[in-house]
Design an enzyme around this catalytic site. Structure first.
Site, short mmCIF file in Angstrom:
data_model
loop_
_atom_site.label_atom_id
_atom_site.label_comp_id
_atom_site.label_asym_id
_atom_site.label_seq_id
_atom_site.Cartn_x
_atom_site.Cartn_y
_atom_site.Cartn_z
N THR A 1 12.60 -26.12 -38.71
CA THR A 1 13.97 -26.57 -38.95
C THR A 1 14.91 -25.38 -39.08
OG1 THR A 1 13.23 -28.61 -40.01
CG2 THR A 1 15.46 -27.89 -40.49
N ASN B 1 6.33 -35.02 -30.59
CA ASN B 1 5.54 -35.16 -31.81
C ASN B 1 4.99 -36.57 -32.01
OD1 ASN B 1 8.52 -35.37 -32.11
ND2 ASN B 1 8.02 -36.17 -34.12
N GLN C 1 4.92 -28.55 -31.38
CA GLN C 1 3.67 -29.26 -31.09
C GLN C 1 2.91 -28.64 -29.92
OE1 GLN C 1 2.35 -31.56 -32.95
NE2 GLN C 1 4.09 -32.02 -34.29
N SER D 1 6.26 -23.77 -35.92
CA SER D 1 5.97 -24.07 -37.32
C SER D 1 4.50 -23.85 -37.58
CB SER D 1 6.36 -25.52 -37.64
OG SER D 1 6.07 -25.83 -38.98
N GLY D 2 4.16 -23.12 -38.67
CA GLY D 2 2.78 -22.79 -38.95
C GLY D 2 1.95 -23.96 -39.44
N HIS D 3 2.54 -24.86 -40.21
CA HIS D 3 1.72 -25.91 -40.83
C HIS D 3 1.28 -26.99 -39.85
CE1 HIS D 3 4.47 -29.46 -41.37
NE2 HIS D 3 5.40 -28.54 -41.16
N THR E 1 13.30 -11.71 -48.73
CA THR E 1 11.97 -11.11 -48.77
C THR E 1 11.00 -11.96 -47.94
OG1 THR E 1 12.39 -10.24 -50.97
CG2 THR E 1 10.09 -10.41 -50.28
N CYS F 1 8.79 -37.16 -40.43
CA CYS F 1 10.14 -36.74 -40.80
C CYS F 1 11.16 -37.84 -40.55
CB CYS F 1 10.55 -35.49 -40.02
SG CYS F 1 9.39 -34.13 -40.21
#
Length: 745
Positions: free
Chosen positions: A80, A168, A198, A218-220, A256, A347
């Protein structure tokens, strides 16, 4: 009886497109960073330099996986943020370019099946930055593939085009080369973003070899932590930092860096680059896994249809529907079997149907019943076999509620009132002894009704409609044919011509100690009737069609409508039907299940005025107000369902109505109502003593007329919240167990 908890068993997780578990190697990498490499990558001491080395080595691995030997690759908090950054960068550059900003026609194009983060971001920043471009969805075909001709026709006027690599919900894989040709042949300068969330790990990517300007990841979605993502930005693409601050990421994204999240990506990227790695399955293996799951689903659920075309989809996504089942019913079935699936995008909370499948032109019932089953490339054969076994168990359990077409073995004889729904359409089944009456049948429920008649060995006395429906065709004729019934001596709404007068001085049908009487209630349509359910001379409920709805009254702007007749019908019906008796409409747009004249007079000023004992409104005044109301609530052109005339805000329970298990002790002799279905009880090895599924809740009220507190519970708290809201609206003292039994252990 107390709330019963489900028996625990191993979870089968098949919702990888929503998120994935974190791989053990990634967990280990995160743990090492938090314990050993906890330095700030911006620090110049050795601890910070080690942290920076981990970050930069992970970035280099990502470049190899994504094929980005040039351009920026920025670590973000997720897709996002990457989408926001891409949109802000593109539109900020356009805002400063007078040639593009002042074009006669300015378009922002996006795929019709795009994740909602994309069009919502475009809409937001388009308005905020004053671009004033027209947002236009690119159509898709029945496979979910973008219309290339449409892109060519509109690309010249496009400021930015947003597409996706893999959908998705359906796994549809776009031909990026063909899309690129369609865009660049018409507009070499148009900025192009491709959502690649995806696609990672499921199809090859060579971003630097393309003219893609922005690509978020996106990593997850691929076994890394939540809260970490990446954004690719082509060298020539304009860029504006979305987050300004301390200048981290070479000033491209301040804040950071999320070193634990970055560390979780590293073993995933290493596995993708190693063809001998034992973690991720090959493409051929994943295709074989999908074939095994598809065969199991088809065998377990006869009549199942797949909503996605396997020929153009990645092999890790299956999207299917079963006629006669809503997606929520299937989710509850699978969840009771400890199988985790989704009704679509995680989502898109609150959506009752899939906008993706709607855009593909699939029938409404497939969109409303859609289930997405998705797995990741780390799936093993043992996990797959276990999933297939559990799917068969879930299907087998349906026989306990007459829902499996080939195995019917109900645990309990059906009796009383059953409310069935297909979308917002309500159909009712009234059973006494071995006789049944069906009211307002709709096509998607025909198969279920036929199964129920066979399963319960019921004789159908009548199949009735409450009026000639404008928004759908009655399924009464089809159902009579399927059940081998004759149409002889029936009026157009299915009422037997020879029905005698009953105790209410109206034509009636007898069902044991119950009678069902027919009362004319013209107004919404000229042929509208109400069916009054009585025990002796006491009316317990009325099937009112569209005459009275939850929060409104039926429309009176049809050719056969008459607002003054509706006024007379409402007053006559209210004189006949007790104020607290259940009213059962033919449509339920707000999932309120039932209502009453008492409840409607509290919530509907027009009805309250029409029924006032002091006659504050005559028929002409009612007709004028009703006509104005119908005009003000006219359906938008192209609306898929006729639901006008109903306005009702979202219902919320008060905080004190949402209980924890410990709160139950403060109640004296409450009714505990388990609103789960019989097949869920079977899968969880529970009894049925206090069971009243939502479809049977109306009958529960008819059987329990005392004023005891009603405490509803279910698996997750979702259905119990619906039940408590509906009961509370009736004026009952109603509560629900927040979080359900899933959180009560």
């Amino acid at each position: 009886m107390g709330v019963q908890e489900p028996r625990c068993s191993d979870e089968i997780y098949l919702d990888a497109n929503a998120t994935t578990p974190v791989l053990p190697a990634a967990v280990g990498a995160v743990q090492e960073v938090m314990q050993e490499l906890y330095g700030n990558p911006s620090s110049t001491h050795i601890t910070g330099l080690r942290a920076r080395h981990l970050m930069e080595s992970t970035r280099q691995l990502a470049r190899q996986v994504l094929g980005t030997d040039s351009g920026h690759l920025i670590f973000t908090s997720g897709a996002t943020e990457g989408i926001q950054t891409a949109v802000v960068s593109a539109l900020s550059a356009i805002q400063k370019d007078s040639n593009r900003l002042n074009k006669p026609r300015k378009l922002l194009l996006y795929g019709a099946t795009e994740h909602k983060a994309v069009p919502n971001s475009l809409k937001h920043w388009n308005a905020l930055l004053g671009i004033d471009a027209e947002l236009l969805a690119i159509p898709v075909n029945h496979q979910g593939l973008l219309d290339l001709a449409f892109i060519r026709d509109h690309a010249a006027d496009a400021l930015m085009i947003c597409t996706m690599a893999v959908n998705n919900e359906t796994g549809a894989r776009q031909d990026l080369r063909a899309i690129e040709e369609a865009i660049r042949s018409q507009n070499p300068q148009c900025l192009w973003m491709v959502d690649c969330v995806q696609a990672l790990g499921k199809m090859p990517l060579a971003l630097s070899a393309s003219t893609i300007d922005y690509a978020p990841f996106s990593g997850h979605k691929l076994y890394a932590m939540k809260g970490i993502g990446m954004l690719y930005v082509r060298d020539e693409a304009p860029f504006s930092p979305f987050i300004a601050g301390g200048g981290q990421e070479k000033g491209l994204r301040s804040g950071t860096e999320n070193l634990p999240g970055i560390a979780s990506l590293k073993p995933i990227l290493e596995a993708l680059l190693d063809p001998e790695h034992q973690c991720f399955r090959s493409l051929d293996t994943l295709v074989a896994f999908r074939a095994q799951l598809a065969a199991t689903l088809k065998d377990a659920f006869p009549g199942l249809v797949f909503n996605n075309d396997f020929g153009v989809s990645v092999p890790t996504t299956l999207n299917f529907a079963i006629e006669g089942f809503a997606s929520k019913e299937l989710l509850d079935l699978f969840d009771a079997a400890n199988i985790r699936v989704s009704s679509g995008s995680a989502c898109s909370s609150g959506a009752s149907r899939s906008f993706v499948l709607d855009a593909m032109g699939l029938p409404a019932w497939q969109s409303e019943a859609a289930i997405r089953l998705s797995f990741g490339p780390a799936m093993t054969q043992a996990e797959l076999d276990a999933a297939c076994d559990r799917i068969r168990q879930a299907a087998d359990a349906l026989k306990f509620s007459c829902r499996h077409p080939q195995q019917l073995r109900p645990e309990q004889a059906l009796k009383g009132l059953v409310q069935l729904k297909s979308g917002a359409d309500c159909c009712y089944l009234l059973v006494a002894g071995h006789k049944a009456v069906i009211i307002d049948p709709v096509a998607p429920l025909v198969e279920r009704l036929v199964q129920t008649m066979s399963c319960q060995h019921l004789e159908v006395m009548a199949i009735l409609d409450t009026h000639g429906h404008a928004d759908h065709q009655s399924a009464a004729a089809t159902l009579r044919q399927r059940l081998g019934l004759t149409d002889a001596e029936l009026d157009p709404l299915g009422w037997p011509a020879a029905a005698p007068q009953g105790p209410l001085a109206l034509p009636c049908l007898s069902l044991g100690e119950l009678t069902l009487s027919r009362m004319a209630t013209p107004g919404h349509t000229g042929d509208a009737i109400a069916l009054l359910l009585a025990k002796g001379d006491t009316i317990q409920a009325a099937f009112v069609g569209d005459t009275v709805l939850h929060g409104g009254l039926g429309r009176t702007d049809f050719a056969s409508s008459d607002a003054t007749a509706l006024y007379s019908s409402l007053r006559a019906l209210a004189q006949k039907v007790p104020a607290k008796a259940l009213l059962l409409p033919a449509h339920d747009y707000h999932n309120l299940l039932f209502t009453s004249f008492e409840a409607e007079q509290r919530n509907n000023p027009l009805l309250a005025d029409a029924l006032s004992l002091v006659a504050t409104m005559d028929a002409a005044a009612f007709a004028a107000r009703k006509t104005a109301l119908d005009q003000a609530l006219a359906c938008p052109q192209g609306a898929s369902e006729i639901r006008c005339g109903v306005t009702l805000g979202e219902l919320h329970l008060r905080p004190e109505q949402e209980l924890q298990v410990a709160d139950l002790a403060r109640f004296e002799a409450p009714h505990l109502i388990d609103v789960r279905e019989s097949h869920e009880h079977h899968l969880q090895h529970l009894g049925n003593d206090d069971s009243a599924p939502l479809s049977r809740l109306a009958q529960y009220l008819l059987d329990h007329e005392d004023d005891a507190p009603l405490i509803c519970y279910c698996r997750s708290g979702s259905r119990s919240q619906v039940a408590a809201a509906a009961l509370s609206r009736l004026g009952r003292q109603a509560y629900h167990l927040k979080g359900g039994v899933a959180l009560s252990r």
